[in-house]
Enzyme design. Sequence first.
Site, PDB file in Angstrom:
ATOM      1  N   ARG A 151       0.859  -1.182   0.000  1.00 27.04           N
ATOM      2  CA  ARG A 151       0.000   0.000   0.000  1.00 27.04           C
ATOM      3  C   ARG A 151       0.895   1.232   0.000  1.00 27.04           C
ATOM      4  NH1 ARG A 151      -3.219  -2.709  -1.742  1.00 27.04           N
ATOM      5  NH2 ARG A 151      -5.376  -3.099  -1.114  1.00 27.04           N
ATOM      6  N   GLU A 172      -4.057   7.776  -4.952  1.00 26.21           N
ATOM      7  CA  GLU A 172      -4.230   7.158  -6.255  1.00 26.21           C
ATOM      8  C   GLU A 172      -5.542   7.626  -6.891  1.00 26.21           C
ATOM      9  OE1 GLU A 172      -3.867   2.910  -5.935  1.00 26.21           O
ATOM     10  OE2 GLU A 172      -1.844   3.010  -5.118  1.00 26.21           O
ATOM     11  N   HIS A 180      -0.547   0.637  -9.805  1.00 31.77           N
ATOM     12  CA  HIS A 180      -1.249  -0.335  -8.961  1.00 31.77           C
ATOM     13  C   HIS A 180      -1.714  -1.543  -9.772  1.00 31.77           C
ATOM     14  CE1 HIS A 180      -3.664  -0.622  -4.959  1.00 31.77           C
ATOM     15  NE2 HIS A 180      -3.310  -1.819  -5.382  1.00 31.77           N
ATOM     16  N   ALA A 239       0.436  -4.565  -9.950  1.00 27.47           N
ATOM     17  CA  ALA A 239       1.251  -5.741  -9.652  1.00 27.47           C
ATOM     18  C   ALA A 239       0.405  -7.006  -9.564  1.00 27.47           C
ATOM     19  CB  ALA A 239       2.027  -5.541  -8.350  1.00 27.47           C
TER      20      ALA A 239
END
Length: 307
Positions: free
Chosen positions: A234, A263, A282, A284
């Site tokens: 995070r 974000e 974001h 992954a």
Amino acid sequence: MKILVTEFMDAPAVQGLRDSHEVTYDPQLVDDLPRLLQEAPKCDAIIVRNRTQVRGELLAALTRCKVVGRLGVGLDNIDVDACQTREIRVIPATGANAHSVAEYVIATAMLLLRGAYASSGEVAAGRWPRSALSQGRELAGKTLGLVGYGSIGQLSAKLAKALGMQVIAFDPALTDSDAAFSELGVTPSTLDGLLAQADVVSLHIPLVESTRNFIDERRIATMKKGAVLVNTARGGIVDEHAVSVALRNGQLGGAALDVFAEEPLQAAPHFDGCPNLILTPHIAGLTTESNERVSSMVAAKVLEVLA
């Protein structure tokens, strides 16, 4: 019964929900709060990713809701305690995207250590930066330090060991004798010991008040000089400005950040020109395969609750 899906979900899983229930599926609904609040009181289940904030005004509007399906594993966008008080089940896709995240950790670690994969433009233009790119580092023989040793950390360890890395891990929820360490040949460590030893530090901890800015200027200064930092957990865990400073002064040899304190990430001039830096939005845990696994798992579990 009615199911509300506010962000992207794999099409076969959506169809599976539609086979037995009424489904409102709109991946843009997360950005239309008035309409979202209008639809919320009608639904018996809501399925979200990480951007839909299931708290406050939206949670109050979920008057019929029995279950929140989370297309992912982090729960910081969901007020879990308030859901429990309202007897609303919260179902994350635990484990379904672990392989995708673990591959991202290892792939970016290899890219950052080698430092040789941004030369296409120079080579195509007739330049030949062979000397400048001949000092890259190999992954084999290096030490991977895992801060957090849950399912994703353990899978990252398995992949790293297969490539010849040594792996150490810090997780206050586990004892040093836990089988999760011995089964994979991973050495338990203190946090300070891990930061001092690891050539690659990968973060796998939740964002709670005690982990906010967990990797800050002070902790980066204790890391092995030239180490690589990977954050797929995070964004609020890492002080982004401190990372940019450490990249410029050489304390960090590279960094891969997939998550950010805010974000989508807005203009971030502190990252401009930072050497050996990978920024991704974001993703992954997002691959074709993981999307299928996450969506099918959550759909199946939501259907069980509504049965």
